[in-house]
Structures are given as C-alpha cells and as structure tokens.
Design a protein around this motif. Structure first.
Motif, PDB file in Angstrom:
ATOM      1  N   LYS A  27      50.795  80.037  26.599  1.00 52.30           N
ATOM      2  CA  LYS A  27      50.710  78.613  26.270  1.00 52.30           C
ATOM      3  C   LYS A  27      49.394  78.267  25.576  1.00 52.30           C
ATOM      4  O   LYS A  27      49.384  77.498  24.608  1.00 52.30           O
ATOM      5  CB  LYS A  27      50.900  77.770  27.525  1.00 52.30           C
ATOM      6  CG  LYS A  27      52.291  77.878  28.127  1.00 52.30           C
ATOM      7  CD  LYS A  27      52.483  76.968  29.311  1.00 52.30           C
ATOM      8  CE  LYS A  27      51.693  77.332  30.515  1.00 52.30           C
ATOM      9  NZ  LYS A  27      52.178  78.404  31.358  1.00 52.30           N
ATOM     10  N   ASN A  28      48.282  78.810  26.059  1.00 54.92           N
ATOM     11  CA  ASN A  28      46.985  78.491  25.471  1.00 54.92           C
ATOM     12  C   ASN A  28      46.886  79.009  24.035  1.00 54.92           C
ATOM     13  O   ASN A  28      46.456  78.280  23.137  1.00 54.92           O
ATOM     14  CB  ASN A  28      45.857  79.053  26.326  1.00 54.92           C
ATOM     15  CG  ASN A  28      44.503  78.602  25.840  1.00 54.92           C
ATOM     16  OD1 ASN A  28      44.253  77.414  25.674  1.00 54.92           O
ATOM     17  ND2 ASN A  28      43.624  79.560  25.608  1.00 54.92           N
ATOM     18  N   LYS A  29      47.292  80.257  23.805  1.00 56.63           N
ATOM     19  CA  LYS A  29      47.216  80.820  22.456  1.00 56.63           C
ATOM     20  C   LYS A  29      48.141  80.084  21.489  1.00 56.63           C
ATOM     21  O   LYS A  29      47.784  79.845  20.336  1.00 56.63           O
ATOM     22  CB  LYS A  29      47.575  82.314  22.471  1.00 56.63           C
ATOM     23  CG  LYS A  29      46.497  83.174  23.070  1.00 56.63           C
ATOM     24  CD  LYS A  29      46.880  84.639  23.027  1.00 56.63           C
ATOM     25  CE  LYS A  29      45.809  85.501  23.658  1.00 56.63           C
ATOM     26  NZ  LYS A  29      46.181  86.927  23.659  1.00 56.63           N
ATOM     27  N   LEU A  82      46.483  76.736  20.735  1.00 55.23           N
ATOM     28  CA  LEU A  82      45.369  76.911  19.796  1.00 55.23           C
ATOM     29  C   LEU A  82      45.873  77.186  18.378  1.00 55.23           C
ATOM     30  O   LEU A  82      45.325  76.651  17.407  1.00 55.23           O
ATOM     31  CB  LEU A  82      44.457  78.046  20.264  1.00 55.23           C
ATOM     32  CG  LEU A  82      43.618  77.757  21.496  1.00 55.23           C
ATOM     33  CD1 LEU A  82      42.920  79.031  21.983  1.00 55.23           C
ATOM     34  CD2 LEU A  82      42.603  76.658  21.218  1.00 55.23           C
ATOM     35  N   THR A  83      46.912  77.996  18.257  1.00 57.71           N
ATOM     36  CA  THR A  83      47.463  78.309  16.942  1.00 57.71           C
ATOM     37  C   THR A  83      47.982  77.054  16.256  1.00 57.71           C
ATOM     38  O   THR A  83      47.656  76.794  15.093  1.00 57.71           O
ATOM     39  CB  THR A  83      48.590  79.355  17.063  1.00 57.71           C
ATOM     40  OG1 THR A  83      48.053  80.535  17.653  1.00 57.71           O
ATOM     41  CG2 THR A  83      49.192  79.676  15.716  1.00 57.71           C
ATOM     42  N   LEU A 130      46.261  75.215  12.982  1.00 60.01           N
ATOM     43  CA  LEU A 130      47.090  75.072  11.783  1.00 60.01           C
ATOM     44  C   LEU A 130      47.139  73.621  11.321  1.00 60.01           C
ATOM     45  O   LEU A 130      46.882  73.324  10.150  1.00 60.01           O
ATOM     46  CB  LEU A 130      48.502  75.592  12.045  1.00 60.01           C
ATOM     47  CG  LEU A 130      49.494  75.394  10.897  1.00 60.01           C
ATOM     48  CD1 LEU A 130      49.098  76.237   9.700  1.00 60.01           C
ATOM     49  CD2 LEU A 130      50.898  75.734  11.347  1.00 60.01           C
ATOM     50  N   ILE A 131      47.448  72.722  12.219  1.00 56.07           N
ATOM     51  CA  ILE A 131      47.572  71.307  11.854  1.00 56.07           C
ATOM     52  C   ILE A 131      46.219  70.719  11.453  1.00 56.07           C
ATOM     53  O   ILE A 131      46.128  69.958  10.485  1.00 56.07           O
ATOM     54  CB  ILE A 131      48.198  70.506  13.019  1.00 56.07           C
ATOM     55  CG1 ILE A 131      49.572  71.068  13.388  1.00 56.07           C
ATOM     56  CG2 ILE A 131      48.308  69.031  12.672  1.00 56.07           C
ATOM     57  CD1 ILE A 131      50.581  71.101  12.278  1.00 56.07           C
ATOM     58  N   TYR A 136      47.577  71.115  19.537  1.00 56.29           N
ATOM     59  CA  TYR A 136      47.428  71.940  20.739  1.00 56.29           C
ATOM     60  C   TYR A 136      48.467  71.537  21.786  1.00 56.29           C
ATOM     61  O   TYR A 136      49.150  72.389  22.351  1.00 56.29           O
ATOM     62  CB  TYR A 136      46.022  71.828  21.328  1.00 56.29           C
ATOM     63  CG  TYR A 136      45.854  72.669  22.573  1.00 56.29           C
ATOM     64  CD1 TYR A 136      45.447  73.989  22.459  1.00 56.29           C
ATOM     65  CD2 TYR A 136      46.144  72.160  23.834  1.00 56.29           C
ATOM     66  CE1 TYR A 136      45.321  74.787  23.593  1.00 56.29           C
ATOM     67  CE2 TYR A 136      46.033  72.948  24.965  1.00 56.29           C
ATOM     68  CZ  TYR A 136      45.621  74.260  24.844  1.00 56.29           C
ATOM     69  OH  TYR A 136      45.517  75.049  25.961  1.00 56.29           O
ATOM     70  N   VAL A 137      48.581  70.241  22.038  1.00 58.91           N
ATOM     71  CA  VAL A 137      49.530  69.751  23.047  1.00 58.91           C
ATOM     72  C   VAL A 137      50.956  70.136  22.644  1.00 58.91           C
ATOM     73  O   VAL A 137      51.740  70.610  23.474  1.00 58.91           O
ATOM     74  CB  VAL A 137      49.390  68.228  23.243  1.00 58.91           C
ATOM     75  CG1 VAL A 137      50.531  67.664  24.077  1.00 58.91           C
ATOM     76  CG2 VAL A 137      48.042  67.894  23.875  1.00 58.91           C
TER      77      VAL A 137
END
Length: 88
Positions: free
Chosen positions: A7-9, A12-13, A17-18, A73-74
C-alpha cells in the motif's frame, strides 16, 4: 501466487506521478506556454470554453504539487488496500 501489493509503495508511486504532472504544468505556466497548451487540449476535445491562465504564483504552485501528491498517495493507498482485499 501472492497477488498482494504494498500500500505504501503504491501510494508513493501514484503520489509522485500525479505531482510530477503538476510540476510540468507549473513549468508550462512559468514559460508562458500553459495557455497555448490548454487551448490545444480543449480544441482537440472539440470544446470551446473561455479559460485564462493566471500569472505564475510560487506559493500556489507548491500548494498544487503538495495537494496532488497527497491525493495521489491516498488514491494509490486505497487502490492497493481494495486490491489486497479482493485477492486474499
């Protein structure tokens, strides 16, 4: 086969990106190319909307990048959470 994703990775991805896309947008505003790009994008979608790009504001640009990172992230975290629930 384990189909769990971190979930964390994933968060973060998505966040990076956004926020990177919005860094590019801020650079277009600084360079004076944002209005042209916006007119082009709306035109290829066959839309006619009066939108004016305002002058660059550093504080607003930083806020935009931080907020889009948080939302990305969310979104990524939630996507991974539901993915892991569906493929237990």
């Amino acid at each position: 086969m384990d189909m769990k994703i971190n979930k964390n990775k994933t968060g973060l991805t998505f966040g990076f990106l956004i926020s990177f896309i919005h860094i590019i947008w801020s650079i277009l505003v600084v360079l004076g190319l944002a209005q042209w790009w916006l007119n082009f994008v709306l035109g290829v979608h066959m839309l006619s909307v009066q939108v004016t790009v305002l002058p660059f504001d550093f504080i607003k640009a930083i806020t935009l990048v931080i907020m889009t990172f948080v939302v990305g992230y969310v979104f990524g975290w939630l996507m991974a959470f539901f993915w892991n629930k569906c493929f237990k």
